[in-house]
Design an enzyme around this catalytic site. Structure first.
Site, short mmCIF file in Angstrom:
data_model
loop_
_atom_site.label_atom_id
_atom_site.label_comp_id
_atom_site.label_asym_id
_atom_site.label_seq_id
_atom_site.Cartn_x
_atom_site.Cartn_y
_atom_site.Cartn_z
N SER A 389 -0.16 -0.69 -13.62
CA SER A 389 -0.47 0.84 -13.15
C SER A 389 -1.31 1.65 -14.27
O SER A 389 -1.91 2.48 -13.72
CB SER A 389 1.00 1.62 -13.04
OG SER A 389 1.93 0.64 -12.41
N HIS A 410 -3.56 -2.98 -7.84
CA HIS A 410 -2.70 -1.81 -8.11
C HIS A 410 -1.65 -1.73 -7.02
O HIS A 410 -2.38 -1.05 -5.99
CB HIS A 410 -3.03 -0.80 -8.87
CG HIS A 410 -1.92 0.30 -9.26
ND1 HIS A 410 -2.14 1.65 -9.16
CD2 HIS A 410 -0.70 0.11 -9.57
CE1 HIS A 410 -1.03 2.16 -9.54
NE2 HIS A 410 -0.05 1.30 -9.63
N GLU A 422 -5.11 -0.05 -4.93
CA GLU A 422 -6.21 0.34 -5.86
C GLU A 422 -6.76 -1.16 -6.46
O GLU A 422 -6.19 -2.13 -7.02
CB GLU A 422 -5.78 1.05 -7.04
CG GLU A 422 -5.59 2.59 -6.70
CD GLU A 422 -5.15 3.28 -7.80
OE1 GLU A 422 -4.28 2.85 -8.68
OE2 GLU A 422 -5.58 4.65 -7.87
N ASN A 460 -2.71 7.51 -10.38
CA ASN A 460 -1.77 7.84 -11.46
C ASN A 460 -2.31 8.74 -12.51
O ASN A 460 -1.68 9.85 -13.09
CB ASN A 460 -1.27 6.79 -12.19
CG ASN A 460 -0.22 5.76 -11.52
OD1 ASN A 460 0.43 6.38 -10.62
ND2 ASN A 460 0.12 4.65 -11.89
#
Ligand code: T1G
Length: 674
Positions: A389, A410, A422, A460
């Site tokens: 992540s 991800h 992702e 994130n």
């Protein structure tokens, strides 16, 4: 009459003009006895041309064409295959009969675009199905397979082959004739059933304006003369179509499709993938394995913990059976998928994999050990993907001799549910890896978005900025429940502190401890989460975090312990706590996202601004009807955005980076297309 406007035969103005001309010819030429309308290519009609929205409506309009079909003295049959959606289904409802192939889907998805059917769907559908079903279908945008639609009276026949022949046969049959749906009466139903359908629709649709309007207009079908109700439908449709909410929903509709486009230099042939190895049989690894199994891949699952591996294997088989029982997949697929799952009993087991995805503990040393093993045991040319992540893809790739094969994939938890993926290229990733990752994501029915290798990639990183600003607001004067309530009022599924309690405060705590040594003491740091964790308050898992939890229910507010910790943090920083209004909270949290988004674009971590909206809507519960942080910013006056940037600059202090809003707010041609 064959409609050909590939790829989905949208009812653009030229199509509408040609269709009206064809209906007028059918009406006027004596030797013509009936008409069949069908779609060219893979589908019937996907609806009005959404690309025309936001521009002046050009004649002929759909309601006029549909009136011409109904007033034509000769019978007209709609022959449906692929998808008949929105205006496409409304076209079919204006015909005298509807015949479909079994694989056809039909629906009125207008509410998903913030509008309601604008060409008779709210008045014709209830005349075939009754009000309760029409309310359910129109307020949800649900798409039905042909058999289900046939049972509801929306279709006259389902034929397995020769659709056109079946339509012509209907015209030549004794039952052929004019049967305008608009002349039918709405079937009687118990008022309480209608009321129940209304309440369910409002709940499911979060009482969004289009859902409220749809219920009002649909109900007129049983109370108001057709022509009058049709005018009300049109008025409501035009008002909604001009709304910011409809613009936002159209924006995200096109943004989701735009995200799949790669830059020219990365448009390469994806590497063929048939066998996928997943390293790590925990929650993420198992979710990824389940997704890959359902997508038809051979899956090898590996974990050094043989007990966990066996348990995960059993759970996967059970989940496949459960999804078959729930009708999500067929029983045959479930059984066949189970046969494609292998539990490896060592690294040698991954030798045949075309793609290896590691989903092990989020620690660089652990990832390095895994990638050293992959270097040894994975076959040449296999794609070596990490589900990290936050960690640096290049730092992970450095553990192998084949950095060109390393890619970030991800996934978001739960991996078999969340659509967002992702796809992260490292500095050395081969140029065909992006296409390979995007194609793999699409095959899992995910929404893959290409990202550059920056801290936190896109989602994130932005969520981090949002959550940090919310922690600053804790110290400045707001309580957790006030911040959560303000952001849930904005439309987030859950506020940041409820999310933190749900995912576990100890995870963030561990990351903060790992980064404590590198943190610049001049940057503002809120110690509240650390204090909570020191007291063993890790959130839901310990029945106490920012909130208390009893029987799985969250307390309404934070308790005295939490408030004392927050007040002490404020005092230590010399802050006189002050009230923050709902709007203060919303704007500070949103501008923090927008500011980070601007930097992500400047650093080319995202290919385009709309990709950022796709990530936030599909990965972080950002309200879809607002369209994403970029779309939200574009709807704001620039002077207020600048004012809000000043506010968070002051709140953040040292280290604050002010993003370039121009790069974010300028409309690119893709955005203009939508
Ligand atoms: N208008 C314009 N373009 C459309 C379109 C539409 N209705 N539907 C799809 N496209 C484009 C899409 O942007 C993409 O473009 C390409 O077609 C392939 O789409 C009067 C007012 C039909 C299930 O909401 O659900 O009717 O990226 O990638 O996965 O009451 O498209 O190739 O440049 O999605 O096979 C209501 C929307 C409209 C249906 C096919 N209709 N479309 O899925 O292909 S409002 C909808 C879909 C209306 C009436 C009201 C899907 C699909 P590009 P795709 P797909």
């Amino acid at each position: 009459m064959e409609i050909s406007n590939l790829p989905v035969n949208a009812l653009s103005q030229p199509v509408r003009a040609a269709l009206l001309a064809a209906v007028e010819r059918l009406t006027s030429e004596p030797e013509l006895r009936g008409g069949v309308i069908l779609g060219a290519g893979r589908t019937f009609v996907a609806g009005a041309d959404i690309k025309e929205f936001g521009k002046p409506s050009l004649a002929p309009l759909l309601p006029d064409i549909f009136a011409a079909i109904e007033s034509c003295p000769k019978p007209v049959v709609a022959a449906l295959h692929g998808a008949a959606l929105g205006g496409g289904l409304e076209l079919a409802l204006a015909c005298d009969a509807r015949i479909a192939l079994p694989s056809t889907v039909v629906g009125l998805p207008e509410v998903t675009l913030g509008i309601i059917p604008g060409a008779g769907g709210t008045q014709r559908l209830p005349r075939l199905t009754g009000l309760t079903t029409a309310i359910r279908l129109i307020c949800s945008g649900e798409q039905l397979k042909a058999e289900a639609a046939h049972r509801l009276g929306m279709l006259d026949e389902v034929v397995v082959e020769d659709l056109q022949g079946a339509a012509i046969a209907w015209l030549n049959s004794a039952q052929a004739g004019k049967r305008p749906v608009s002349a039918m009466r709405v079937p009687e139903e118990a008022p309480e059933d209608i009321a129940k359908a209304e309440q369910a629709a409002l709940r499911a649709g979060k009482s969004r304006p289009a859902v409220v309007a749809a219920i009002t207009v649909v109900k007129e079908a049983s109370s108001t003369p057709f022509a009058e109700a049709l005018a009300h439908e049109r008025a409501a449709f035009l008002t909604l179509r001009a709304s910011p909410e409809a613009a936002a929903l159209r924006h995200i509709f096109f943004a989701e499709r735009e995200a799949a486009r790669l830059p020219a230099d990365l448009q390469q042939t994806p590497r063929p993938i048939r066998t996928v190895a997943v390293i790590g049989a925990g929650t993420m690894g198992s979710g990824i394995a389940l997704s890959a199994l359902e997508a038809g891949y051979t899956v090898i699952l590996l974990d050094q913990n043989t007990e966990l591996l066996a348990k995960s294997g059993d759970k996967l088989r059970t989940q496949l059976q459960e999804r078959a029982q729930a009708g999500k997949i067929s029983t045959a697929v479930a059984q066949e998928a189970q046969a494609r799952l292998t539990l490896a009993d060592g690294w040698a087991g991954i030798a045949l994999a075309d793609l290896v995805i590691e989903a092990v503990f989020e620690d660089l040393a652990v990832k390095h050990e895994v990638f050293r093993q992959l270097d040894t045991h994975a076959k040449p040319g296999a794609v070596l993907a990490t589900n990290t992540s936050y960690l640096d893809i290049d730092a992970i790739a450095a553990a192998t001799k084949r950095r060109e094969d390393v890619l970030g994939l991800h996934f978001f938890s739960p991996a078999h549910v969340m659509k967002l993926l992702e796809v992260v290229r490292g500095a050395h990733s081969a140029s065909d890896l992006a296409a390979t990752g995007m194609a793999f994501g699409k095959s899992l029915k995910k929404l893959p978005v290409l990202c550059g290798n920056g801290f936190g990639f896109i989602g994130n990183r932005i969520y981090n900025a949002y959550r940090t600003q919310c922690e600053f607001m804790l110290e400045d004067g707001a309580w957790p429940e006030e911040i959560d309530a303000a952001l849930e009022a904005f439309g987030f599924a859950m506020g940041p502190f409820s999310v933190a309690d749900l995912s576990g405060l100890d995870i963030a705590w561990r990351m903060r401890q790992a980064r404590a040594s590198t943190r610049d003491p001049r940057t503002r740091y809120v110690p509240v989460l650390d204090e909570l964790c020191e007291r063993g308050r890790f959130g839901r898992k310990t029945c106490a975090g920012y909130y208390n939890y009893a029987d799985g229910k969250r307390s309404a507010g934070s308790d005295d312990v939490v408030r004392a910790i927050i007040s002490e943090a404020s005092a230590k920083r010399g802050i006189a706590r002050h009230v923050l209004t709902t709007e203060d909270i919303q704007r500070r949290a949103l501008i923090a996202m927008v500011n980070e988004a601007a930097q992500i674009l400047t650093e080319a971590i995202a290919q385009r601004a709309s990709d950022i909206d796709v990530v936030l809507v599909h990965g972080y519960g950002f309200p879809r009807w607002v369209g994403g942080p970029v779309q939200w910013a574009r709807e704001q006056e620039r002077k207020y955005l600048e004012r809000d940037l000043d506010i968070i600059a002051a709140a953040t202090g040292f280290g604050f980076v002010r993003g370039d809003l121009d790069i974010l707010l300028k409309k690119t041609n893709e955005d203009n297309a939508s």
